[in-house]
Design a protein around this motif. Structure first.
Motif, PDB file in Angstrom:
ATOM      1  N   LYS A  29       0.843  -1.190   0.000  1.00 48.78           N
ATOM      2  CA  LYS A  29       0.000   0.000   0.000  1.00 48.78           C
ATOM      3  C   LYS A  29       0.880   1.242   0.000  1.00 48.78           C
ATOM      4  N   LEU A  30       2.051   1.099  -0.603  1.00 44.56           N
ATOM      5  CA  LEU A  30       2.972   2.213  -0.807  1.00 44.56           C
ATOM      6  C   LEU A  30       3.614   2.037  -2.168  1.00 44.56           C
ATOM      7  N   SER A  31       3.528   3.070  -2.986  1.00 43.89           N
ATOM      8  CA  SER A  31       4.273   3.046  -4.239  1.00 43.89           C
ATOM      9  C   SER A  31       5.370   4.094  -4.129  1.00 43.89           C
ATOM     10  N   VAL A  32       6.528   3.735  -4.642  1.00 41.28           N
ATOM     11  CA  VAL A  32       7.709   4.578  -4.550  1.00 41.28           C
ATOM     12  C   VAL A  32       8.310   4.681  -5.945  1.00 41.28           C
ATOM     13  N   GLU A  33       8.524   5.914  -6.395  1.00 41.59           N
ATOM     14  CA  GLU A  33       9.094   6.145  -7.717  1.00 41.59           C
ATOM     15  C   GLU A  33      10.213   7.171  -7.594  1.00 41.59           C
ATOM     16  N   ALA A  34      11.360   6.858  -8.150  1.00 41.36           N
ATOM     17  CA  ALA A  34      12.502   7.775  -8.129  1.00 41.36           C
ATOM     18  C   ALA A  34      12.655   8.439  -9.486  1.00 41.36           C
ATOM     19  N   GLN A  35      12.900   9.755  -9.465  1.00 40.01           N
ATOM     20  CA  GLN A  35      13.108  10.518 -10.689  1.00 40.01           C
ATOM     21  C   GLN A  35      14.277  11.457 -10.501  1.00 40.01           C
ATOM     22  N   VAL A  40      19.679  16.141  -8.408  1.00 38.96           N
ATOM     23  CA  VAL A  40      18.894  15.744  -7.243  1.00 38.96           C
ATOM     24  C   VAL A  40      17.968  14.606  -7.650  1.00 38.96           C
ATOM     25  N   ILE A  41      17.869  13.601  -6.799  1.00 42.60           N
ATOM     26  CA  ILE A  41      16.940  12.498  -7.041  1.00 42.60           C
ATOM     27  C   ILE A  41      15.749  12.695  -6.114  1.00 42.60           C
ATOM     28  N   VAL A  73      15.541  14.020  -2.262  1.00 49.55           N
ATOM     29  CA  VAL A  73      14.340  14.591  -1.661  1.00 49.55           C
ATOM     30  C   VAL A  73      13.285  13.497  -1.589  1.00 49.55           C
ATOM     31  N   LEU A  74      12.721  13.304  -0.404  1.00 50.93           N
ATOM     32  CA  LEU A  74      11.576  12.415  -0.232  1.00 50.93           C
ATOM     33  C   LEU A  74      10.323  13.264  -0.372  1.00 50.93           C
ATOM     34  N   ASP A  75       9.561  13.030  -1.424  1.00 53.44           N
ATOM     35  CA  ASP A  75       8.300  13.735  -1.638  1.00 53.44           C
ATOM     36  C   ASP A  75       7.213  12.977  -0.880  1.00 53.44           C
ATOM     37  N   LEU A  76       6.783  13.533   0.236  1.00 49.77           N
ATOM     38  CA  LEU A  76       5.809  12.868   1.103  1.00 49.77           C
ATOM     39  C   LEU A  76       4.377  13.336   0.845  1.00 49.77           C
ATOM     40  N   SER A  77       4.159  14.064  -0.236  1.00 54.16           N
ATOM     41  CA  SER A  77       2.830  14.630  -0.504  1.00 54.16           C
ATOM     42  C   SER A  77       1.759  13.563  -0.672  1.00 54.16           C
ATOM     43  N   GLY A  78       2.131  12.381  -1.123  1.00 52.24           N
ATOM     44  CA  GLY A  78       1.154  11.319  -1.330  1.00 52.24           C
ATOM     45  C   GLY A  78       1.028  10.346  -0.177  1.00 52.24           C
ATOM     46  N   CYS A 106      13.072  16.245   3.142  1.00 48.89           N
ATOM     47  CA  CYS A 106      11.688  15.798   2.997  1.00 48.89           C
ATOM     48  C   CYS A 106      10.859  16.971   2.512  1.00 48.89           C
ATOM     49  N   ALA A 107       9.833  16.678   1.714  1.00 48.77           N
ATOM     50  CA  ALA A 107       9.029  17.752   1.137  1.00 48.77           C
ATOM     51  C   ALA A 107       7.553  17.405   1.145  1.00 48.77           C
TER      52      ALA A 107
END
Length: 148
Positions: A29-35, A40-41, A73-78, A106-107
């Motif tokens: 129940k977690l999807s993780v995508e790196a870009q 910066v990743i 950067v960990l995008d925690l918006s989702g 973290c963002a």
């Protein structure tokens, strides 16, 4: 922006097999995508960061990213929910980043996640930004100051 191909072979060589069963990741129940965003990743997280499989999946991906880069950067918006294991995982990821002389930010944490970071005082350990753009901009500001 370009998607990053994450090969977990080096992760397993460093830390051993991930603590979850192959094939179960699709049920997470977690999807993780790196870009890549320049040098910066950004790791976009969607779902929940909770005990066991979800927390392990996040560690696996971030561990690989930290092996290949120094700005993350960990995008925690989702992220919709997080438990104590998720909080512990963020603290562990910060420790890994420091050990590798990498920068972890973290963002865009939701109100629920931001409250947890505040209550646990983890926001004093992590570099937390209101938005993804603000986190990315903070890396650019550091580069300008380094040239002073």
């Amino acid at each position: 922006m370009q998607n990053m191909n994450l090969d977990c072979e080096t992760w397993e060589q460093l830390f051993g097999p991930a603590p979850f069963l192959p094939g179960r990741e699709s049920k997470l129940k977690l999807s993780v995508e790196a870009q890549n965003h320049g040098d910066v990743i950004v790791v976009h997280c969607h779902g929940r960061i909770v005990y066991r499989d979800e927390a392990a999946a996040l560690s696996r991906v971030v561990g690989e990213v930290l092996h290949n880069g120094t700005k993350l950067v960990l995008d925690l918006s989702g992220v919709t929910s997080m438990d104590s294991a998720g909080i512990g995982e963020l603290a562990l990821l910060q420790t890994w980043a420091q050990e590798r002389n990498a920068e972890l930010k973290c963002a865009a944490a939701s109100t629920v996640v931001r409250t947890l970071l505040d209550l646990t005082n983890l926001d004093s350990v992590l570099d937390v930004h209101q938005t993804l753009d603000a986190a990315l901009e903070s890396f650019r500001e550091e580069n300008v100051c380094a040239d002073c």
